[in-house]
Design an enzyme around this catalytic site. Structure first.
Site, PDB file in Angstrom:
ATOM      1  N   ALA A 100       0.867  -1.180   0.000  1.00  0.00           N
ATOM      2  CA  ALA A 100       0.000   0.000   0.000  1.00  0.00           C
ATOM      3  C   ALA A 100       0.902   1.229   0.000  1.00  0.00           C
ATOM      4  CB  ALA A 100      -0.875  -0.011   1.240  1.00  0.00           C
ATOM      5  N   GLY A 143       0.683  -5.062   0.945  1.00  0.00           N
ATOM      6  CA  GLY A 143      -0.493  -5.140   0.078  1.00  0.00           C
ATOM      7  C   GLY A 143      -0.193  -5.785  -1.272  1.00  0.00           C
ATOM      8  N   GLU A 146      -0.436  -9.374  -0.647  1.00  0.00           N
ATOM      9  CA  GLU A 146      -1.866  -9.654  -0.439  1.00  0.00           C
ATOM     10  C   GLU A 146      -2.629  -9.641  -1.763  1.00  0.00           C
ATOM     11  OE1 GLU A 146      -2.151  -6.500   2.502  1.00  0.00           O
ATOM     12  OE2 GLU A 146      -2.735  -7.965   4.007  1.00  0.00           O
ATOM     13  N   GLU A 166       4.589  -5.137   7.277  1.00  0.00           N
ATOM     14  CA  GLU A 166       3.814  -4.077   7.953  1.00  0.00           C
ATOM     15  C   GLU A 166       4.267  -3.859   9.394  1.00  0.00           C
ATOM     16  OE1 GLU A 166       2.537  -6.452   6.022  1.00  0.00           O
ATOM     17  OE2 GLU A 166       0.926  -5.650   4.764  1.00  0.00           O
TER      18      GLU A 166
HETATM   19  C1  HXC Z   1       5.034   4.449  -1.094  1.00  0.00           C
HETATM   20  C2  HXC Z   1       6.977   3.521  -1.850  1.00  0.00           C
HETATM   21  C3  HXC Z   1       6.628   2.274  -1.318  1.00  0.00           C
HETATM   22  C4  HXC Z   1       5.376   2.180  -0.646  1.00  0.00           C
HETATM   23  C5  HXC Z   1       8.541   2.096  -2.255  1.00  0.00           C
HETATM   24  N1  HXC Z   1       8.165   3.359  -2.427  1.00  0.00           N
HETATM   25  N2  HXC Z   1       7.625   1.418  -1.580  1.00  0.00           N
HETATM   26  N3  HXC Z   1       6.182   4.591  -1.750  1.00  0.00           N
HETATM   27  N4  HXC Z   1       4.614   3.288  -0.552  1.00  0.00           N
HETATM   28  N5  HXC Z   1       4.929   1.044  -0.137  1.00  0.00           N
HETATM   29  C6  HXC Z   1       8.888   4.415  -3.119  1.00  0.00           C
HETATM   30  C7  HXC Z   1      10.034   4.975  -2.287  1.00  0.00           C
HETATM   31  O1  HXC Z   1       9.568   5.923  -1.377  1.00  0.00           O
HETATM   32  C8  HXC Z   1      10.911   5.564  -3.365  1.00  0.00           C
HETATM   33  O2  HXC Z   1      10.402   6.787  -3.825  1.00  0.00           O
HETATM   34  C9  HXC Z   1      10.743   4.598  -4.515  1.00  0.00           C
HETATM   35  O3  HXC Z   1       9.529   3.896  -4.270  1.00  0.00           O
HETATM   36  C10 HXC Z   1      11.849   3.573  -4.600  1.00  0.00           C
HETATM   37  O4  HXC Z   1      11.962   2.944  -3.333  1.00  0.00           O
HETATM   38  P1  HXC Z   1      13.364   2.738  -2.581  1.00  0.00           P
HETATM   39  O5  HXC Z   1      13.064   2.436  -1.181  1.00  0.00           O
HETATM   40  O6  HXC Z   1      14.286   3.866  -2.850  1.00  0.00           O
HETATM   41  O7  HXC Z   1      13.909   1.432  -3.349  1.00  0.00           O
HETATM   42  P2  HXC Z   1      14.834   0.281  -2.795  1.00  0.00           P
HETATM   43  O8  HXC Z   1      15.966   0.865  -1.983  1.00  0.00           O
HETATM   44  O9  HXC Z   1      15.187  -0.551  -3.973  1.00  0.00           O
HETATM   45  O10 HXC Z   1      13.932  -0.557  -1.780  1.00  0.00           O
HETATM   46  C11 HXC Z   1      12.826  -1.262  -2.277  1.00  0.00           C
HETATM   47  C12 HXC Z   1      11.897  -1.713  -1.107  1.00  0.00           C
HETATM   48  C13 HXC Z   1      11.558  -0.483  -0.228  1.00  0.00           C
HETATM   49  C14 HXC Z   1      12.641  -2.751  -0.271  1.00  0.00           C
HETATM   50  C15 HXC Z   1      10.669  -2.349  -1.730  1.00  0.00           C
HETATM   51  O11 HXC Z   1      11.079   0.555  -1.083  1.00  0.00           O
HETATM   52  C16 HXC Z   1      10.514  -0.765   0.805  1.00  0.00           C
HETATM   53  O12 HXC Z   1      10.801  -1.351   1.850  1.00  0.00           O
HETATM   54  N6  HXC Z   1       9.287  -0.320   0.557  1.00  0.00           N
HETATM   55  C17 HXC Z   1       8.198  -0.429   1.527  1.00  0.00           C
HETATM   56  C18 HXC Z   1       7.679  -1.826   1.583  1.00  0.00           C
HETATM   57  C19 HXC Z   1       6.551  -1.976   2.607  1.00  0.00           C
HETATM   58  O13 HXC Z   1       6.782  -1.675   3.801  1.00  0.00           O
HETATM   59  N7  HXC Z   1       5.356  -2.387   2.165  1.00  0.00           N
HETATM   60  C20 HXC Z   1       4.233  -2.494   3.046  1.00  0.00           C
HETATM   61  C21 HXC Z   1       3.417  -1.225   3.026  1.00  0.00           C
HETATM   62  S1  HXC Z   1       2.062  -1.298   4.144  1.00  0.00           S
HETATM   63  P3  HXC Z   1      11.073   8.202  -3.405  1.00  0.00           P
HETATM   64  O14 HXC Z   1      10.335   9.200  -4.242  1.00  0.00           O
HETATM   65  O15 HXC Z   1      10.819   8.350  -1.930  1.00  0.00           O
HETATM   66  O16 HXC Z   1      12.530   8.069  -3.738  1.00  0.00           O
HETATM   67  C22 HXC Z   1       0.905  -2.239   3.366  1.00  0.00           C
HETATM   68  C23 HXC Z   1      -0.408  -2.437   4.110  1.00  0.00           C
HETATM   69  C24 HXC Z   1      -1.462  -3.032   3.243  1.00  0.00           C
HETATM   70  O17 HXC Z   1       1.052  -2.687   2.290  1.00  0.00           O
HETATM   71  C25 HXC Z   1      -2.803  -2.892   3.887  1.00  0.00           C
HETATM   72  C26 HXC Z   1      -3.930  -3.187   2.917  1.00  0.00           C
HETATM   73  C27 HXC Z   1      -5.338  -2.982   3.497  1.00  0.00           C
END
Ligand code: HXC
Length: 292
Positions: A100, A143, A146, A166
């Site tokens: 998400a 997400g 999911e 998460e």
């Molecule tokens: C918003 C995101 C994002 C996310 C990555 N980006 N994941 N933006 N939401 N979930 C953005 C970063 O901010 C960045 O943009 C760009 O994508 C590239 O990401 P980097 O982190 O620089 O890349 P990298 O170093 O290669 O790392 C990749 C990654 C990391 C390991 C996937 O981005 C990461 O950990 N992302 C979050 C993963 C996560 O926690 N997902 C769960 C979310 S909660 P900018 O512009 O800042 O450079 C969820 C709840 C669901 O999903 C509930 C449903 C009801």
């Protein structure tokens, strides 16, 4: 919203009879139709596989509200198209979806989430009657994982990674991660993933039963479409019954599920396609299903 997207969606919104909707000029070219966050096109030799490609590369396909709304529109569109017998959802080489959109969620309050049923519309994928295949390259996190698990079949590229991180953000999965993952891979691995936020590789996901096949990154989409073509070549009517029966295994007791399966099995005997399938076998020819 891109112009082509409006053109694609206009027929589905018009208050016209279903037949007209399906015949309206729909711009699905082999070059793809440009949504704001998706690429949507029909693929396969018979153009009977609907492909939805997440296209938000700068955010690693983070699932913002706009993207999920478009996803639902694309699913509605393919669900209504009588030529489409299967749907493939995929992302980029680097990310299926990184979860998400954290930036969009960051300032939400409990009142907004609970009061507004935040992200309740995300389960549309799990309600599609046609088979949906997830073709996962790169990250499928939160997400994103999911979303893949809402699909019926998951194919993975060899560098895919699955995770529910998460907990590292101070929250928990909210679109079925604690439920579908646990039913699929069992308690110990699901707990480990949900409590530590650790990711698993494509190979580990296959061993755990989360994915059914692994392919080289560049072959993944082609293989997923080919699986979709195989499915679309069968009776769409009977395929929907088969999908409903398998899904019952996740919702019902064994006794209830077996009863439901038997009712659906009997129902196939009311279809032309069951007659055609068995006749074709006896006559040693290929079945020609008509979806009746
Ligand atoms: C918003 C995101 C994002 C996310 C990555 N980006 N994941 N933006 N939401 N979930 C953005 C970063 O901010 C960045 O943009 C760009 O994508 C590239 O990401 P980097 O982190 O620089 O890349 P990298 O170093 O290669 O790392 C990749 C990654 C990391 C390991 C996937 O981005 C990461 O950990 N992302 C979050 C993963 C996560 O926690 N997902 C769960 C979310 S909660 P900018 O512009 O800042 O450079 C969820 C709840 C669901 O999903 C509930 C449903 C009801």
């Amino acid at each position: 919203m891109a112009v082509a997207l409006r053109a694609l969606l206009r027929p589905a919104r018009a208050p016209a009879p279903a037949r007209l909707l399906l015949r309206a000029p729909i711009r699905l070219s082999s070059a793809g139709t440009q949504f704001q966050y998706l690429m949507v096109e029909k693929k396969g030799a018979k153009q009977n596989v609907g492909v939805i490609q997440l296209n938000r590369p700068k955010a690693l396909n983070a699932l913002c509200d706009g993207l999920m709304n478009e996803m639902n529109q694309a699913l509605d569109f393919f669900e209504k198209d009588p030529d489409v017998g299967a749907i493939v959802i995929t992302g980029s080489e680097k990310a299926f979806a990184a979860g998400a959109d954290i930036k969009e969620m960051q300032n939400r309050t409990f009142q907004e989430c609970y009061g507004g049923s935040f992200l309740a519309h995300w389960n549309r994928v799990s309600l599609v009657r046609k088979p949906v295949i997830a073709a996962v390259n790169g990250y499928a996190l939160g997400g994103g994982c999911e979303l893949a698990m809402m699909c019926d079949i998951i194919y993975a590229g060899e560098k895919a990674q699955f995770g529910q991180p998460e907990i590292l953000l101070g929250t928990i999965p909210g679109a079925g991660g604690t439920q579908r993952l646990t039913r699929t891979v069992g308690k110990s691995l699901a707990m480990e993933m949900v409590l530590t936020g650790d990711r698993i590789s494509a190979q580990e996901a296959k061993e755990a039963g989360l994915v059914s096949k692994i392919y080289p990154t560049e072959k993944l989409l082609e293989e997923a479409i080919s699986c979709g073509e195989k499915i679309a070549g069968n009776s769409k009517l009977v395929t929907a019954m088969a999908k409903e029966a398998v899904n019952a295994a996740f919702e019902m007791t064994l006794t209830e599920g077996n009863k439901m399966e038997k009712r659906l099995f009997y129902a196939t005997f009311a279809t032309d396609d069951r007659k055609e399938g068995m006749a074709a076998f006896v006559e040693k020819r290929k079945a020609n299903f008509t979806d009746h």
